[in-house]
Design a protein around this motif. Structure first.
Motif, short mmCIF file in Angstrom:
data_model
loop_
_atom_site.label_atom_id
_atom_site.label_comp_id
_atom_site.label_asym_id
_atom_site.label_seq_id
_atom_site.Cartn_x
_atom_site.Cartn_y
_atom_site.Cartn_z
N ALA A 27 14.35 19.11 45.54
CA ALA A 27 13.72 20.37 45.94
C ALA A 27 14.53 21.56 45.48
O ALA A 27 14.00 22.59 45.05
N ALA A 28 15.86 21.46 45.56
CA ALA A 28 16.71 22.56 45.12
C ALA A 28 16.58 22.80 43.62
O ALA A 28 16.52 23.94 43.16
N ARG A 29 16.54 21.71 42.84
CA ARG A 29 16.39 21.85 41.39
C ARG A 29 15.04 22.49 41.04
O ARG A 29 14.95 23.35 40.16
N THR A 30 13.98 22.05 41.73
CA THR A 30 12.66 22.63 41.48
C THR A 30 12.65 24.11 41.82
O THR A 30 12.07 24.94 41.09
N THR A 31 13.30 24.48 42.91
CA THR A 31 13.38 25.88 43.29
C THR A 31 14.11 26.70 42.24
O THR A 31 13.70 27.81 41.90
N ALA A 32 15.20 26.14 41.71
CA ALA A 32 15.96 26.85 40.68
C ALA A 32 15.12 27.06 39.43
O ALA A 32 15.18 28.12 38.80
N HIS A 33 14.32 26.07 39.03
CA HIS A 33 13.46 26.18 37.85
C HIS A 33 12.45 27.31 38.00
O HIS A 33 12.01 27.89 37.00
N HIS A 34 12.05 27.61 39.23
CA HIS A 34 11.04 28.64 39.47
C HIS A 34 11.65 29.96 39.92
O HIS A 34 10.92 30.84 40.40
N SER A 35 12.93 30.13 39.81
CA SER A 35 13.60 31.35 40.23
C SER A 35 13.82 32.28 39.05
O SER A 35 13.94 31.83 37.90
N ASP A 37 16.37 34.78 39.10
CA ASP A 37 17.81 34.99 38.96
C ASP A 37 18.50 34.35 40.17
O ASP A 37 17.87 33.69 41.00
N LYS A 38 19.81 34.58 40.23
CA LYS A 38 20.59 33.96 41.31
C LYS A 38 20.15 34.47 42.68
O LYS A 38 20.02 33.69 43.63
N HIS A 39 19.94 35.78 42.79
CA HIS A 39 19.53 36.35 44.06
C HIS A 39 18.18 35.79 44.51
O HIS A 39 17.98 35.43 45.68
N ASP A 40 17.25 35.73 43.58
CA ASP A 40 15.92 35.19 43.89
C ASP A 40 16.04 33.73 44.32
O ASP A 40 15.39 33.30 45.28
N MET A 41 16.87 32.96 43.63
CA MET A 41 17.04 31.55 43.96
C MET A 41 17.66 31.39 45.35
O MET A 41 17.24 30.52 46.14
N THR A 42 18.63 32.23 45.67
CA THR A 42 19.27 32.14 46.98
C THR A 42 18.27 32.40 48.10
O THR A 42 18.25 31.70 49.12
N GLN A 43 17.42 33.40 47.91
CA GLN A 43 16.41 33.70 48.93
C GLN A 43 15.41 32.55 49.09
O GLN A 43 15.04 32.19 50.21
N LEU A 44 15.00 31.97 47.97
CA LEU A 44 14.06 30.86 48.05
C LEU A 44 14.67 29.64 48.73
O LEU A 44 14.04 28.99 49.57
N LEU A 45 15.92 29.34 48.37
CA LEU A 45 16.59 28.20 48.99
C LEU A 45 16.74 28.41 50.50
O LEU A 45 16.51 27.48 51.30
N ASP A 46 17.09 29.62 50.88
CA ASP A 46 17.27 29.91 52.30
C ASP A 46 15.93 29.83 53.05
O ASP A 46 15.87 29.32 54.17
N ALA A 47 14.86 30.32 52.44
CA ALA A 47 13.54 30.27 53.08
C ALA A 47 13.06 28.84 53.25
O ALA A 47 12.37 28.52 54.23
N LEU A 48 13.42 27.97 52.31
CA LEU A 48 12.99 26.57 52.39
C LEU A 48 13.94 25.71 53.20
O LEU A 48 13.71 24.51 53.37
N GLY A 49 15.03 26.29 53.71
CA GLY A 49 15.97 25.53 54.49
C GLY A 49 16.87 24.63 53.66
O GLY A 49 17.40 23.63 54.17
N LEU A 50 17.05 24.96 52.38
CA LEU A 50 17.90 24.17 51.50
C LEU A 50 19.31 24.77 51.45
O LEU A 50 19.50 25.94 51.78
#
Length: 222
Positions: A27-35, A37-50
């Motif tokens: 799930a983390a790798r998939t989130t990174a592929h759809h991010s 930048d780093k800030h966007d990825m951090t927010q997505l990971l946090d929202a998904l509980g990763l």
């Protein structure tokens, strides 16, 4: 549906663990592929509980399309871009797992999902019923306490009323004299040769003679 019976049996025997380390990493790798930048990825990971720890972010940075394998460099702060943030829907892992199991091709998995759903509904109903019962019992207890206080106040008011309106200890007759005074007049009258009844009214002349005699005695004593 599976066309191969052996394949269906293998799928049915799979261990269901939606929070395994492998699935979290995927799930983390998939989130990174759809991010972006780093800030966007951090927010997505946090929202998904990763995980969003530094090691995880460093490992996922190369997977961001715009980042690639470029080294991360520190640049001067730039003005933030005003981009509307759309909140992600909050996921319910248990409901997601039940939905997945309910749509599973294996009948055993679907049946288990049905049983679990029914058990959860029963537990929810029992929890709500017990909560309503506790609330009703608390209301009844408060009402009883209020009633006891009101009854105690009523008893106090009645006791005070009886004390205030109690009749005087010395009763009066129609002549305005007390029973004790009439008894003394009868005794004086008999001692001084007057005839009086043991009960009833004492003649007015005897009362006046009694008063005159006692007034005379009082003057002599004075």
């Amino acid at each position: 549906m599976f066309t191969d019976w052996a394949e269906a049996l293998n799928a049915e025997s799979l261990h269901l663990d939606p929070t395994s380390a492998q699935q979290l990493a995927a799930a983390a790798r998939t989130t990174a592929h759809h991010s972006r930048d780093k800030h966007d990825m951090t927010q997505l990971l946090d929202a998904l509980g990763l995980p969003t720890d530094p090691d995880t972010l460093t490992a996922l940075l190369p997977l961001i399309p715009e980042t690639g394998d470029k080294p991360v460099t520190t640049t001067a702060a730039t003005a933030p871009i005003d981009v509307p943030v759309i909140p992600l829907p909050v996921s319910n892992p248990v409901q997601e797992l039940l939905d997945w199991a309910a749509a599973h091709p294996a009948a055993a998995v679907r049946n288990r999902a049905t049983r679990i759903t029914a058990d959860l509904a029963e537990l929810t109903e029992r929890r709500d019923t017990e909560a309503a019962q506790r609330e009703a019992e608390e209301k009844v207890a408060r009402a009883k306490a209020e009633l006891e206080r009101a009854q105690e106040q009523l008893r106090t008011v009645k006791a005070n009323t009886r004390t205030t309106t109690a009749a005087p200890t010395t009763s009066r007759t129609g002549s305005g004299r007390s029973r004790e005074e009439l008894a003394a007049i009868r005794s004086w009258a008999r001692e001084n040769g007057h005839q009086v009844a043991a009960q009833g009214m004492v003649p007015q002349r005897i009362q006046e003679a009694y008063d005159t005699a006692h007034q005379t005695s009082a003057r002599k004593a004075g």
